[in-house]
Design a protein around this motif. Structure first.
Motif, PDB file in Angstrom:
ATOM      1  N   THR A  48     -49.820  11.030 -26.367  1.00 14.15           N
ATOM      2  CA  THR A  48     -49.239  12.269 -25.541  1.00 14.15           C
ATOM      3  C   THR A  48     -49.254  13.253 -26.536  1.00 14.15           C
ATOM      4  OG1 THR A  48     -47.234  10.502 -26.926  1.00 14.15           O
ATOM      5  CG2 THR A  48     -46.983  13.353 -26.836  1.00 14.15           C
ATOM      6  N   HIS A  92     -44.215  14.003 -33.519  1.00 11.60           N
ATOM      7  CA  HIS A  92     -42.474  13.594 -33.130  1.00 11.60           C
ATOM      8  C   HIS A  92     -42.305  11.829 -32.718  1.00 11.60           C
ATOM      9  CE1 HIS A  92     -41.710  17.611 -34.469  1.00 11.60           C
ATOM     10  NE2 HIS A  92     -40.726  17.759 -35.217  1.00 11.60           N
ATOM     11  N   TYR A  93     -43.252  12.167 -31.092  1.00  9.98           N
ATOM     12  CA  TYR A  93     -42.710  11.760 -30.781  1.00  9.98           C
ATOM     13  C   TYR A  93     -43.810  10.395 -31.070  1.00  9.98           C
ATOM     14  CZ  TYR A  93     -39.723  13.407 -27.595  1.00  9.98           C
ATOM     15  OH  TYR A  93     -38.765  14.175 -26.491  1.00  9.98           O
ATOM     16  N   ALA A 113     -39.234  14.048 -22.165  1.00 10.17           N
ATOM     17  CA  ALA A 113     -38.478  14.124 -23.091  1.00 10.17           C
ATOM     18  C   ALA A 113     -37.715  12.507 -23.198  1.00 10.17           C
ATOM     19  CB  ALA A 113     -37.431  15.402 -23.466  1.00 10.17           C
ATOM     20  N   ALA A 115     -40.453   9.413 -21.652  1.00 11.94           N
ATOM     21  CA  ALA A 115     -41.639   8.857 -22.277  1.00 11.94           C
ATOM     22  C   ALA A 115     -40.568   7.538 -23.276  1.00 11.94           C
ATOM     23  CB  ALA A 115     -41.906  10.043 -23.655  1.00 11.94           C
ATOM     24  N   PRO A 116     -39.409   7.877 -23.453  1.00 13.11           N
ATOM     25  CA  PRO A 116     -39.134   7.018 -24.397  1.00 13.11           C
ATOM     26  C   PRO A 116     -38.830   5.377 -23.359  1.00 13.11           C
ATOM     27  CG  PRO A 116     -37.568   8.426 -23.956  1.00 13.11           C
ATOM     28  CD  PRO A 116     -38.737   8.987 -23.241  1.00 13.11           C
ATOM     29  N   HIS A 160     -42.449   4.075 -23.614  1.00 14.21           N
ATOM     30  CA  HIS A 160     -42.885   3.645 -25.026  1.00 14.21           C
ATOM     31  C   HIS A 160     -41.599   2.396 -24.971  1.00 14.21           C
ATOM     32  CE1 HIS A 160     -44.510   8.078 -25.897  1.00 14.21           C
ATOM     33  NE2 HIS A 160     -45.042   7.423 -25.630  1.00 14.21           N
ATOM     34  N   ALA A 184     -37.530   8.851 -31.420  1.00 13.12           N
ATOM     35  CA  ALA A 184     -38.428  10.086 -31.331  1.00 13.12           C
ATOM     36  C   ALA A 184     -38.190  10.761 -33.096  1.00 13.12           C
ATOM     37  CB  ALA A 184     -38.341  11.266 -30.500  1.00 13.12           C
ATOM     38  N   TYR A 215     -40.553  20.947 -30.050  1.00 10.17           N
ATOM     39  CA  TYR A 215     -40.195  19.725 -30.585  1.00 10.17           C
ATOM     40  C   TYR A 215     -39.417  19.305 -30.689  1.00 10.17           C
ATOM     41  CZ  TYR A 215     -41.465  22.456 -35.453  1.00 10.17           C
ATOM     42  OH  TYR A 215     -41.669  22.673 -36.451  1.00 10.17           O
ATOM     43  N   SER A 230     -36.720  16.379 -28.679  1.00 18.05           N
ATOM     44  CA  SER A 230     -36.835  15.087 -30.108  1.00 18.05           C
ATOM     45  C   SER A 230     -35.374  14.891 -29.710  1.00 18.05           C
ATOM     46  CB  SER A 230     -37.590  15.099 -30.980  1.00 18.05           C
ATOM     47  OG  SER A 230     -37.163  15.875 -32.203  1.00 18.05           O
ATOM     48  N   THR A 272     -34.064  13.418 -26.236  1.00 15.41           N
ATOM     49  CA  THR A 272     -34.811  12.223 -26.220  1.00 15.41           C
ATOM     50  C   THR A 272     -33.625  11.668 -27.293  1.00 15.41           C
ATOM     51  OG1 THR A 272     -37.109  12.689 -25.783  1.00 15.41           O
ATOM     52  CG2 THR A 272     -36.230  10.288 -27.347  1.00 15.41           C
TER      53      THR A 272
END
Length: 326
Positions: free
Chosen positions: A81, A102-103, A241, A244-245, A248, A276, A297, A301, A305
């Motif tokens: 990240t 955070h992530y 945002a 990424a989730p 992941h 996150a 951030y 998050s 997210t």
């Protein structure tokens, strides 16, 4: 298994939407700060107690593989990240490290939402999942902030440079309310076991879904308030945002499958990997990287997210698990 329709119509999700809608309508709906703090403490302790009791009945051999896989995810996610945000996003070292912290870390409330959803759907999962939550809480924060220091961020150097900042962050994270309650609850649950948890089950287990609804009601309002900083995040970070989730979460499902977890456990680990932090990570970042922009951030998050995972993500990770497990 959880599907999108069931997820959207769950009481927890609808309470979150109600809180966000109330903010849009300029309602005075707001939980007192003291009550919000009590509810968050309840959720952390309840998660820890249930997870610890389950961990007491779990053979070490069954736990070590998933624990190693979860820890590997928690260490790897902040690394790529940070690199992605630096190289493609053009972020400063401080901002990239703050977002990566955070992530890489996790959201205990998102965890609470997924176990509530699995419980309502009658889907079993490994009771020791709360221990995986505890494992994922801190390492990513420390790794991301170390990367920020190596990348040239001031890191709150003051006295002792980056090493001193990381030491203060470690103390902050280790003694933070969420970590103390979660780890302490795990220890108590492991000591008393499932039978010892019986006398407090009506309070810490049966009332859990209702307390989660109240907590998400206020978090919906908080997320809607943070959404006004969307412009500060910018379209690139907003896209990150959401994507990424998903990435992941898929990795979490694959790690769970590879380490022998059940299909329900894969949904939990996928959700954890996709989540996150917005409680432990912000406190650590403010201490170690005061120059990092909270508009980046926190908006990413908490305002993007977190709602994505609560409303759509959990059902998506459940669909991924169905695909992988067949």
């Amino acid at each position: 298994m959880i599907d999108l329709g069931a997820s959207l119509l769950s009481p927890a999700v609808l309470c979150f939407v109600l809180g966000a809608a109330a903010h849009g309508l300029r309602s005075d709906l707001r939980l007192p700060d003291a009550m919000f703090s009590v509810l968050s403490a309840y959720l952390m302790l309840a998660i820890g107690l249930k997870g610890g009791a389950a961990l007491a009945a779990t053979p070490f051999a069954a736990f070590v593989g998933p624990a190693a896989g979860a820890l590997a995810l928690g260490c790897a996610i902040p690394v790529w990240t940070y690199a992605l945000l630096r190289r493609l996003g053009g972020f400063s070292a401080a901002d990239a490290a703050a977002v990566a912290a955070h992530y890489g870390s996790v959201s205990a409330v998102t965890f609470a939402a997924v176990i509530d959803g699995l419980g309502r759907a009658g889907v079993g999962f490994e009771g020791y999942a709360a221990a995986l939550l505890a494992l994922l809480e801190a390492p990513a924060i420390l790794i991301a902030l170390a990367l920020g220091g190596l990348g040239g961020a001031r890191g709150g150097a003051g006295h002792g440079g980056t090493e001193g900042a990381l030491g203060r962050v470690l103390a902050e994270v280790a003694t933070g309310k969420s970590v103390v309650l979660l780890v302490g609850g795990l220890a108590i649950g492991a000591l008393v076991g499932p039978s010892g948890l019986g006398p407090v089950k009506p309070f810490f287990v049966d009332l859990f879904p209702g307390v989660l609804c109240l907590f998400l009601l206020d978090l919906g309002r908080v997320a809607a308030e943070r959404a006004r900083d969307f412009r500060a995040a910018g379209p690139w970070l907003a896209l990150f945002a959401v994507l990424a989730p998903v990435v992941h979460g898929a990795l979490g499902v694959l790690v769970a499958y590879g380490t022998g977890m059940s299909q329900g456990g894969a949904v939990v680990l996928g959700t954890l990997a996709a989540s996150a932090s917005y409680i432990a990570a912000p406190a650590a970042v403010r201490l170690a990287l005061p120059e990092a922009n909270p508009g980046l951030y926190l908006t990413a998050s908490l305002a993007i997210t977190f709602p994505f995972n609560i409303v759509f993500g959990i059902a998506l990770y459940a669909a991924m698990a169905r695909l992988v497990y067949g």
